[in-house]
Motif scaffolding. Structure first.
Motif, PDB file in Angstrom:
ATOM      1  N   GLY A 263      30.347 -14.297  -7.683  1.00 40.35           N
ATOM      2  CA  GLY A 263      30.746 -13.654  -8.914  1.00 40.35           C
ATOM      3  C   GLY A 263      32.236 -13.414  -9.045  1.00 40.35           C
ATOM      4  N   TYR A 264      32.574 -12.301  -9.650  1.00 43.48           N
ATOM      5  CA  TYR A 264      33.955 -11.923  -9.955  1.00 43.48           C
ATOM      6  C   TYR A 264      34.806 -11.906  -8.686  1.00 43.48           C
ATOM      7  CZ  TYR A 264      37.706  -8.877 -11.788  1.00 43.48           C
ATOM      8  OH  TYR A 264      38.913  -8.338 -12.162  1.00 43.48           O
ATOM      9  N   ARG A 265      35.962 -12.566  -8.757  1.00 45.53           N
ATOM     10  CA  ARG A 265      36.905 -12.675  -7.652  1.00 45.53           C
ATOM     11  C   ARG A 265      36.306 -13.372  -6.424  1.00 45.53           C
ATOM     12  NH1 ARG A 265      39.980  -6.738  -7.895  1.00 45.53           N
ATOM     13  NH2 ARG A 265      41.030  -7.101  -9.909  1.00 45.53           N
ATOM     14  N   GLY A 266      35.266 -14.177  -6.646  1.00 45.19           N
ATOM     15  CA  GLY A 266      34.660 -14.940  -5.567  1.00 45.19           C
ATOM     16  C   GLY A 266      33.771 -14.127  -4.654  1.00 45.19           C
ATOM     17  N   ARG A 267      33.417 -12.911  -5.065  1.00 42.25           N
ATOM     18  CA  ARG A 267      32.587 -12.050  -4.228  1.00 42.25           C
ATOM     19  C   ARG A 267      31.108 -12.395  -4.401  1.00 42.25           C
ATOM     20  NH1 ARG A 267      35.678  -6.673  -6.409  1.00 42.25           N
ATOM     21  NH2 ARG A 267      37.611  -6.879  -5.195  1.00 42.25           N
ATOM     22  N   PHE A 268      30.377 -12.308  -3.308  1.00 40.85           N
ATOM     23  CA  PHE A 268      28.937 -12.531  -3.370  1.00 40.85           C
ATOM     24  C   PHE A 268      28.242 -11.257  -3.873  1.00 40.85           C
ATOM     25  CE2 PHE A 268      30.218 -15.615  -0.101  1.00 40.85           C
ATOM     26  CZ  PHE A 268      29.644 -16.758  -0.637  1.00 40.85           C
ATOM     27  N   PHE A 269      27.129 -11.441  -4.591  1.00 40.76           N
ATOM     28  CA  PHE A 269      26.333 -10.304  -5.030  1.00 40.76           C
ATOM     29  C   PHE A 269      24.867 -10.728  -5.161  1.00 40.76           C
ATOM     30  CE2 PHE A 269      27.135 -12.523  -8.956  1.00 40.76           C
ATOM     31  CZ  PHE A 269      26.038 -12.273  -9.759  1.00 40.76           C
ATOM     32  N   PRO A 270      23.928  -9.780  -5.067  1.00 41.36           N
ATOM     33  CA  PRO A 270      22.505 -10.107  -5.203  1.00 41.36           C
ATOM     34  C   PRO A 270      22.097 -10.155  -6.667  1.00 41.36           C
ATOM     35  CG  PRO A 270      22.752  -7.789  -4.668  1.00 41.36           C
ATOM     36  CD  PRO A 270      24.150  -8.372  -4.705  1.00 41.36           C
ATOM     37  N   CYS A 271      21.935 -11.339  -7.209  1.00 41.60           N
ATOM     38  CA  CYS A 271      21.575 -11.520  -8.616  1.00 41.60           C
ATOM     39  C   CYS A 271      20.069 -11.267  -8.780  1.00 41.60           C
ATOM     40  CB  CYS A 271      21.935 -12.933  -9.061  1.00 41.60           C
ATOM     41  SG  CYS A 271      21.702 -13.240 -10.824  1.00 41.60           S
ATOM     42  N   LEU A 272      19.719 -10.239  -9.536  1.00 41.26           N
ATOM     43  CA  LEU A 272      18.325  -9.822  -9.643  1.00 41.26           C
ATOM     44  C   LEU A 272      17.566 -10.608 -10.710  1.00 41.26           C
ATOM     45  CD1 LEU A 272      18.806  -5.948  -9.494  1.00 41.26           C
ATOM     46  CD2 LEU A 272      18.154  -7.482  -7.620  1.00 41.26           C
ATOM     47  N   LYS A 273      16.321 -10.904 -10.390  1.00 44.55           N
ATOM     48  CA  LYS A 273      15.406 -11.515 -11.352  1.00 44.55           C
ATOM     49  C   LYS A 273      13.997 -11.021 -11.058  1.00 44.55           C
ATOM     50  CE  LYS A 273      17.664 -15.934 -12.430  1.00 44.55           C
ATOM     51  NZ  LYS A 273      17.413 -17.369 -12.643  1.00 44.55           N
ATOM     52  N   PHE A 274      13.132 -11.116 -12.061  1.00 43.12           N
ATOM     53  CA  PHE A 274      11.714 -10.957 -11.777  1.00 43.12           C
ATOM     54  C   PHE A 274      11.287 -12.159 -10.937  1.00 43.12           C
ATOM     55  CE2 PHE A 274      11.294  -8.247 -15.708  1.00 43.12           C
ATOM     56  CZ  PHE A 274      10.833  -7.123 -15.044  1.00 43.12           C
ATOM     57  N   ARG A 275      10.464 -11.922  -9.935  1.00 42.54           N
ATOM     58  CA  ARG A 275      10.011 -13.033  -9.089  1.00 42.54           C
ATOM     59  C   ARG A 275       9.021 -13.880  -9.879  1.00 42.54           C
ATOM     60  NH1 ARG A 275       5.667 -14.010  -5.845  1.00 42.54           N
ATOM     61  NH2 ARG A 275       4.892 -11.864  -6.077  1.00 42.54           N
ATOM     62  N   THR A 276       9.377 -15.138 -10.095  1.00 43.33           N
ATOM     63  CA  THR A 276       8.528 -16.046 -10.869  1.00 43.33           C
ATOM     64  C   THR A 276       7.882 -17.116  -9.987  1.00 43.33           C
ATOM     65  OG1 THR A 276      10.455 -17.446 -11.362  1.00 43.33           O
ATOM     66  CG2 THR A 276       9.888 -15.728 -12.961  1.00 43.33           C
ATOM     67  N   MET A 277       8.207 -17.116  -8.689  1.00 43.12           N
ATOM     68  CA  MET A 277       7.656 -18.112  -7.775  1.00 43.12           C
ATOM     69  C   MET A 277       6.680 -17.475  -6.796  1.00 43.12           C
ATOM     70  SD  MET A 277      10.912 -20.504  -6.806  1.00 43.12           S
ATOM     71  CE  MET A 277      11.866 -21.367  -8.062  1.00 43.12           C
ATOM     72  N   ARG A 278       5.775 -18.274  -6.289  1.00 38.54           N
ATOM     73  CA  ARG A 278       4.821 -17.797  -5.293  1.00 38.54           C
ATOM     74  C   ARG A 278       5.532 -17.377  -4.018  1.00 38.54           C
ATOM     75  NH1 ARG A 278       0.060 -22.160  -4.874  1.00 38.54           N
ATOM     76  NH2 ARG A 278      -0.187 -20.955  -2.945  1.00 38.54           N
ATOM     77  N   THR A 279       4.912 -16.448  -3.293  1.00 32.72           N
ATOM     78  CA  THR A 279       5.541 -15.937  -2.080  1.00 32.72           C
ATOM     79  C   THR A 279       5.677 -17.009  -0.998  1.00 32.72           C
ATOM     80  OG1 THR A 279       3.358 -15.138  -1.369  1.00 32.72           O
ATOM     81  CG2 THR A 279       4.807 -13.558  -2.477  1.00 32.72           C
ATOM     82  N   ASP A 280       4.838 -18.043  -1.050  1.00 35.48           N
ATOM     83  CA  ASP A 280       4.934 -19.151  -0.087  1.00 35.48           C
ATOM     84  C   ASP A 280       5.657 -20.346  -0.709  1.00 35.48           C
ATOM     85  OD1 ASP A 280       2.924 -19.684  -1.896  1.00 35.48           O
ATOM     86  OD2 ASP A 280       1.545 -20.548  -0.433  1.00 35.48           O
TER      87      ASP A 280
ATOM     88  N   CYS B  79      36.287 -17.391 -11.436  1.00 32.12           N
ATOM     89  CA  CYS B  79      36.285 -16.099 -10.734  1.00 32.12           C
ATOM     90  C   CYS B  79      37.073 -15.010 -11.451  1.00 32.12           C
ATOM     91  CB  CYS B  79      36.853 -16.269  -9.324  1.00 32.12           C
ATOM     92  SG  CYS B  79      35.820 -17.245  -8.213  1.00 32.12           S
ATOM     93  N   ARG B  80      37.735 -15.328 -12.553  1.00 35.01           N
ATOM     94  CA  ARG B  80      38.580 -14.346 -13.227  1.00 35.01           C
ATOM     95  C   ARG B  80      37.796 -13.347 -14.070  1.00 35.01           C
ATOM     96  NH1 ARG B  80      43.776 -18.033 -15.177  1.00 35.01           N
ATOM     97  NH2 ARG B  80      44.349 -18.753 -13.080  1.00 35.01           N
ATOM     98  N   VAL B  81      36.536 -13.656 -14.365  1.00 35.17           N
ATOM     99  CA  VAL B  81      35.694 -12.727 -15.114  1.00 35.17           C
ATOM    100  C   VAL B  81      34.344 -12.619 -14.414  1.00 35.17           C
ATOM    101  CG1 VAL B  81      36.825 -13.281 -17.307  1.00 35.17           C
ATOM    102  CG2 VAL B  81      34.746 -14.502 -16.639  1.00 35.17           C
ATOM    103  N   ARG B  82      33.558 -11.647 -14.803  1.00 31.88           N
ATOM    104  CA  ARG B  82      32.219 -11.492 -14.219  1.00 31.88           C
ATOM    105  C   ARG B  82      31.258 -12.501 -14.854  1.00 31.88           C
ATOM    106  NH1 ARG B  82      34.443  -6.400 -14.656  1.00 31.88           N
ATOM    107  NH2 ARG B  82      34.317  -5.104 -12.768  1.00 31.88           N
ATOM    108  N   PRO B  83      30.338 -13.041 -14.068  1.00 32.00           N
ATOM    109  CA  PRO B  83      29.313 -13.926 -14.660  1.00 32.00           C
ATOM    110  C   PRO B  83      28.423 -13.120 -15.599  1.00 32.00           C
ATOM    111  CG  PRO B  83      28.788 -13.411 -12.371  1.00 32.00           C
ATOM    112  CD  PRO B  83      30.157 -12.864 -12.624  1.00 32.00           C
ATOM    113  N   GLY B  84      27.767 -13.813 -16.533  1.00 30.07           N
ATOM    114  CA  GLY B  84      27.041 -13.099 -17.580  1.00 30.07           C
ATOM    115  C   GLY B  84      25.568 -13.414 -17.690  1.00 30.07           C
ATOM    116  N   LEU B  85      24.865 -12.499 -18.346  1.00 25.72           N
ATOM    117  CA  LEU B  85      23.466 -12.707 -18.690  1.00 25.72           C
ATOM    118  C   LEU B  85      23.320 -13.847 -19.687  1.00 25.72           C
ATOM    119  CD1 LEU B  85      22.055  -9.103 -19.124  1.00 25.72           C
ATOM    120  CD2 LEU B  85      20.947 -10.922 -17.847  1.00 25.72           C
ATOM    121  N   THR B  86      24.264 -13.940 -20.607  1.00 27.77           N
ATOM    122  CA  THR B  86      24.272 -15.022 -21.575  1.00 27.77           C
ATOM    123  C   THR B  86      25.694 -15.544 -21.711  1.00 27.77           C
ATOM    124  OG1 THR B  86      23.562 -15.700 -23.793  1.00 27.77           O
ATOM    125  CG2 THR B  86      24.662 -13.564 -23.618  1.00 27.77           C
ATOM    126  N   GLY B  87      25.833 -16.681 -22.394  1.00 30.49           N
ATOM    127  CA  GLY B  87      27.147 -17.298 -22.535  1.00 30.49           C
ATOM    128  C   GLY B  87      27.030 -18.619 -23.263  1.00 30.49           C
TER     129      GLY B  87
END
Length: 217
Positions: free
Chosen positions: A62-79, A160-168
């Motif tokens: 994300g912003y400034r090249g930093r890693f972050f945990p991007c959250l989503k509803f889990r849509t895939m099977r656990t296996d 990296c100069r801005v934060r990634p977005g939900l939409t764009g």
């Protein structure tokens, strides 16, 4: 490294970042208040369809090249990892598709409820919490994984100069139906033009884009 090219903007000022941050907080809070009952319903449906963790955190850049945990509803099977390995071993065309687009149109890991959420981008609602945490913006470039960085070439610094977005731009322009090189150009073009007027326009355009679900899978 990639060969993406295009205009390079100046670094946004502290005031610009402050205004954009306030915009993100206000919009994210308003949306969460409005859709809270709907989010609870989605949570229940996902768990009943495939018991296990309801949320999935994917490591993104994300912003400034930093890693972050991007959250989503889990849509895939656990296996899902085992399912994907078997599927790719038996389908050369799927291996090529994944290598080129980083996605699969017919992904065998996706659950029945998850497929509906993906079609209408409902799986991305938890990213509103990423917005409140300051890891994402309402509008911005799409968040990328580490393996995608090389495709941006020297333009990754611009990303990296801005934060990634939900939409764009990419999210309203066909998503997975456009080439990867086009996605990169859209991301860089957005950073070059970023401002509240553009963000509001893209936010409004997101509604029909999601309803039509073009390129979402």
């Amino acid at each position: 490294m990639g060969t993406a090219s295009g205009p390079e903007p100046g670094t946004p000022s502290a005031l610009q970042h402050a205004v954009w941050r306030l915009f993100d907080i206000l919009i994210a809070t308003a949306i969460l208040v409005l859709i809270a009952p709907f989010l609870l319903l989605l949570t229940a449906l996902l768990f009943l369809n495939d018991p296990g963790p309801v949320f999935y955190a994917h490591r993104r850049v994300g912003y400034r090249g930093r890693f972050f945990p991007c959250l989503k509803f889990r849509t895939m099977r656990t296996d899902g990892d085992e399912i994907l390995q078997r599927y790719l071993a038996e389908n050369p065309a799927a291996r090529r598709e994944l290598a080129v687009t980083c996605k699969l149109r017919d992904d065998p890991r996706v659950t029945a409820v998850g497929a509906i959420l993906r079609k209408f981008s409902l799986d991305e609602f938890p990213q509103l919490f990423n917005v409140l945490a300051g890891q994402m913006s309402i509008v911005g470039p799409r968040p990328v994984v580490l393996s995608e960085v090389e495709r941006y070439g020297r333009q990754f610094e611009v990303y990296c100069r801005v934060r990634p977005g939900l939409t764009g731009l990419w999210q309203i322009s066909g998503r997975s139906d456009v080439s990867y090189a086009t996605r990169v150009r859209m991301d860089i073009d957005y950073v070059c033009r970023k401002g509240l007027a553009l963000d509001l326009w893209l936010l409004v355009r997101t509604i029909p884009a999601v309803a039509c679900s073009r390129g979402a899978y």
